[in-house]
Design an enzyme around this catalytic site. Sequence first.
Site, PDB file in Angstrom:
ATOM      1  N   SER A 163       2.433   6.514 -12.446  1.00 45.10           N
ATOM      2  CA  SER A 163       1.666   6.128 -11.268  1.00 45.10           C
ATOM      3  C   SER A 163       2.195   6.837 -10.018  1.00 45.10           C
ATOM      4  O   SER A 163       2.121   8.055  -9.916  1.00 45.10           O
ATOM      5  CB  SER A 163       1.678   4.610 -11.112  1.00 45.10           C
ATOM      6  OG  SER A 163       0.524   4.171 -10.432  1.00 45.10           O
ATOM      7  N   LYS A 182     -12.050 -11.356   7.489  1.00 38.07           N
ATOM      8  CA  LYS A 182     -10.731 -11.288   8.093  1.00 38.07           C
ATOM      9  C   LYS A 182      -9.721 -12.018   7.191  1.00 38.07           C
ATOM     10  O   LYS A 182      -9.949 -13.157   6.791  1.00 38.07           O
ATOM     11  CB  LYS A 182     -10.751 -11.928   9.490  1.00 38.07           C
ATOM     12  CG  LYS A 182      -9.389 -11.966  10.173  1.00 38.07           C
ATOM     13  CD  LYS A 182      -8.861 -10.568  10.437  1.00 38.07           C
ATOM     14  CE  LYS A 182      -7.524 -10.615  11.158  1.00 38.07           C
ATOM     15  NZ  LYS A 182      -6.943  -9.277  11.333  1.00 38.07           N
TER      16      LYS A 182
END
Length: 329
Positions: free
Chosen positions: A127, A179
């Site tokens: 990764s 949010k």
Amino acid sequence: MSLDADALVDRRRMRRKLTFWRVLAVLVAVVGIVAVGMALRGRSELGFGEPVSAQIARIGIWGVIRNDQERVEALERLAKSRAAKAVIVHIDSPGGTTAGSEQLHTALRKLAEKKPTVIVVDGMAASGGYIAAMAGDHIVAQGNSIVGSIGVLFQYPNVSDLLKTLGVKVEEVKSSPLKASPNGFEPTSPEARAAIAALVADSYDWFRTMVRERRGIDGELLAKVTDGRVFTGRQGIELKLVDSIGTEETAIAWLAKEKGIDAKLPVRDWKLDPRIGDLSFLHLGGAVLLEAAGLGPLARILGRSGTIQSFESLSLDGLLALWHPAASD
């Protein structure tokens, strides 16, 4: 009897004074050694004095990758080194944050533009570790090294069911529905999940593009190597994720053949993070100090290991380019 008691008190008082002055002397000595070491470091390219002859620099990327400006600055110094004619980068990392891996890749690419740079995969370059590996001119891996895990994830705990069981409700007031979403205190809304998915897709596309451009992989093969799985070094050869099987000696041979680097040049370690705590003489001084303070067992651990081990943070914020069976499978 009173004379014996007075003598015993005087002896203990003298012993305490002696211990105090011993500790003070060790402190002064350690501070002096650190000052000299830092002064030498300020005048050196490779950490402990100006190298006097040509060499191949060896650096290591270990463990979880995060943003690290000090490491970037160390790589910039290495790029300017007159003595280092080439660089061998050893990697043993499962990745880390995507932003940290990007920062490291960029710094290594700038280094590779100045110095021939070979990557040696020791245990794994998975990764984010593979993002770093792609910065080199050539990738060498052992046959059983792990490479790949090309993908991105965004993980977060959701404890909403647990809160219900406990009878706890989290109240909030926010400026817009997305949010601070997802927040883990309530079920993830379809809108929040879609927003996170778009974030992951954009980062994944960046990762795939890097693999295509840096490794020259496209089409069906690109789809295969970027599905998130890991491969051995031997499989990586067939999939064009790795250039050759071998070790540091293989990397040196490639530098000699392809870049004209003298294979007989000495290989010297370059510390990417020469912080004060990494200096072995300071560990020794610290061990002596702990011993004098009566913390013998801790002193012996410190003196034997040469370092104080710290636990990696169990939480990494943001997008992750990280491989670990418990985290990604």
